[in-house]
Design a protein around this motif. Structure first.
Motif: not given
Length: 141
Positions: A51-61, A87-90
């Motif tokens: 139903d869905l892809f959840v992609v890890g969203y890389p952020k700094q501190m 759908p693709v979300t993060c």
């Protein structure tokens, strides 16, 4: 219901995790070379409902994008093009690598197994998926 797939996309390896069909439990799926990730996912959805892809969203501190952000964004575009009906979300992936290593320590894995970066990437994907599931459940309450 279909599964939700979490993706910890990296320059070399991509960790994957999936929910059960009720979308309640996050489990590690595998780790694949990043260049093979989309092909793996296309094959996976050919015999499992997703139903869905959840992609890890890389952020700094400081909440700024990390150096890996352009690669992740390009991957998300390629994934959406390859599988346009899903759908693709993060989801914020900060600390997932640290949590993965901590889980391996707490789980009693021997030093040689803890050094397995592919296992750490898969566990990181599980943490991304668990974070997403908790966040969406909290928003429903």
């Amino acid at each position: 219901m279909g599964r939700i797939i979490a993706i910890d996309y990296g320059q070399k390896r991509t960790g994957l995790a999936a929910t059960d069909t009720m979308q309640l439990i996050a489990n590690g799926l595998t780790t694949v070379p990043s260049r093979e990730a989309i092909g793996y996912l296309v094959n996976y959805v050919s015999h499992e409902p997703v139903d869905l892809f959840v992609v890890g969203y890389p952020k700094q501190m400081n909440n700024e994008p990390s150096a890996n952000m352009p690669r992740v964004q390009a991957f998300m575009k390629r994934l959406a093009k390859a599988l346009p009906d899903i759908p693709v979300t993060c989801c914020d992936e900060r600390f997932t690598s640290v949590m993965a290593h901590r889980a391996m320590l707490d789980g009693g894995l021997k030093k040689k197994k803890r050094q397995d970066k592919a296992l750490a990437d898969e566990i990181s994907a599980v943490f991304i998926l668990q974070t997403y599931l908790e966040r969406t459940k909290y928003n429903e309450l």
